[in-house]
Design a protein around this motif. Structure first.
Motif, PDB file in Angstrom:
ATOM      1  N   SER A   1      -6.853  -1.914   1.605  1.00 31.36           N
ATOM      2  CA  SER A   1      -6.642  -0.476   1.756  1.00 31.36           C
ATOM      3  C   SER A   1      -7.803   0.143   2.528  1.00 31.36           C
ATOM      4  N   ASN A   2      -7.596   1.335   3.012  1.00 31.54           N
ATOM      5  CA  ASN A   2      -8.656   2.105   3.663  1.00 31.54           C
ATOM      6  C   ASN A   2      -9.397   2.936   2.615  1.00 31.54           C
ATOM      7  N   PRO A   3     -10.692   3.226   2.834  1.00 34.73           N
ATOM      8  CA  PRO A   3     -11.526   2.747   3.940  1.00 34.73           C
ATOM      9  C   PRO A   3     -11.882   1.273   3.756  1.00 34.73           C
ATOM     10  N   LEU A   4     -11.829   0.514   4.820  1.00 34.56           N
ATOM     11  CA  LEU A   4     -12.019  -0.934   4.743  1.00 34.56           C
ATOM     12  C   LEU A   4     -13.404  -1.317   4.211  1.00 34.56           C
ATOM     13  N   ASP A   5     -14.408  -0.525   4.539  1.00 30.43           N
ATOM     14  CA  ASP A   5     -15.759  -0.843   4.068  1.00 30.43           C
ATOM     15  C   ASP A   5     -15.843  -0.845   2.540  1.00 30.43           C
TER      16      ASP A   5
ATOM     17  N   HIS B   1     -13.152  -1.690   0.605  1.00 33.78           N
ATOM     18  CA  HIS B   1     -12.099  -2.536   0.045  1.00 33.78           C
ATOM     19  C   HIS B   1     -12.143  -3.990   0.515  1.00 33.78           C
TER      20      HIS B   1
ATOM     21  N   ARG C   1       0.835  -1.213   0.000  1.00 35.25           N
ATOM     22  CA  ARG C   1       0.000   0.000   0.000  1.00 35.25           C
ATOM     23  C   ARG C   1       0.862   1.252   0.000  1.00 35.25           C
TER      24      ARG C   1
ATOM     25  N   ARG D   1      -8.935  -7.726   6.398  1.00 35.77           N
ATOM     26  CA  ARG D   1      -8.835  -6.332   6.831  1.00 35.77           C
ATOM     27  C   ARG D   1      -7.377  -5.889   6.961  1.00 35.77           C
TER      28      ARG D   1
END
Length: 294
Positions: free
Chosen positions: A218-222, A224, A194, A214
């Motif tokens: 990458s962020n945001p996890l929701d 990705h 990343r 998780r």
């Protein structure tokens, strides 16, 4: 005092009439009638076209990417399930613009060992790429996900392998598909990937370890991390990734009768007059209450 209230009521009534006349309507029902009539007329125009729907594939193309699929073919992935992963990859290829100046795709296959099935520079025709995907065989034992990420970072996301230089600002994306728990460490190597500019999506199937997904993503996890219960429904993620990876290029369609603009104006007018009527009624009620106490 009563004469003052009468003047007030007269002024409120005059104000409402004045507003209604300025919009050339008598009441909200007239607006609705005009709106419905225009909808009917608009629908009957011989060459009328509604504004484009952004979900229409003909108005959508993928933004250029350096995209690497990292797929788990360990022993826990049965042969029939692995075939569904290949169908998913093939469907994904169909949603992308593949070409030297468009999206480049590579596939990394892993189990206890890692095999680069093809590099970013190898295929620029969808037919050839899908043929190469159809020939991929599972590697059987082990789940060395961390090793697969490391190999992808060091050997596929390079200019020698077909990745574009940083100066071109082409997004680098890795999509990992796994159904198990990694047998090696994924946190540190994923963080390094990343940090190098690779955006990671983690797709878990069935027995996949959500915590590991998780750690990789990458962020945001929701946005990705994805999970599906079986390989049988993994193709449902195709549309989700298409939305994520797609850059909408909707053409501008002229509105020949300006119906949409009129309808928008009438809806706004209707809301305004309804609000005015409500305030008017409230004012009358307050005046009546005051007069009742006199």
């Amino acid at each position: 005092m009563k004469s003052c209230f009468g003047v007030l009521l007269y002024c409120l009534s005059f104000f409402q009439v004045d507003i209604s006349e300025s919009y050339n309507v008598k009441d909200a029902s007239q607006i609705l009638a005009q709106s419905n009539a225009q909808r009917r007329n608009f629908g009957n125009l011989p060459n009328a076209r509604l504004p484009p729907r952004t979900s229409n594939s003909s108005h959508c193309r993928s933004r250029p990417l350096d995209l690497v699929f990292i797929i788990d073919s360990s022993r826990s992935v049965r042969p029939g399930e692995f075939e569904k992963v290949k169908i998913f990859l093939s469907d994904m290829v169909d949603t992308l613009d593949i070409g030297p100046d468009a999206t480049h795709v590579a596939v990394v296959n892993y189990a206890s060992t890692v095999k680069i099935e093809f590099f970013l520079k190898d295929h620029f025709r969808k037919e050839n790429m899908k043929q190469a995907i159809s020939l991929i065989e599972p590697l059987a034992a082990g789940t060395m996900t961390g090793l697969a990420i490391k190999k992808a970072m060091e050997e596929t996301f390079t200019e020698q392998s077909g990745a574009r230089p940083k100066s071109k600002s082409i997004s680098k994306v890795a999509i990992i598909v796994t159904d198990g728990r990694p047998q090696d460490q994924v946190g540190e190597v994923s963080a390094a990937a990343r940090a190098s500019g690779i955006e990671i999506y983690a797709v878990g199937v069935d027995r996949a370890d959500i915590g590991s997904l998780r750690l990789m993503a990458s962020n945001p996890l929701d946005d990705h991390v994805f999970y599906v219960e079986t390989y049988g429904v993994i193709e449902k993620l195709t549309s989700k990734f298409r939305e994520t990876l797609c850059e909408l290029k909707a053409e501008v369609v002229q509105d020949p009768c300006h119906c949409e603009a009129r309808l928008a104006f009438q809806r706004q007018t209707q809301n305004y007059i309804q609000d005015l009527n409500a305030k008017h009624i409230l004012s009358f009620q307050k005046v009546e209450q005051m007069m009742a106490h006199k």
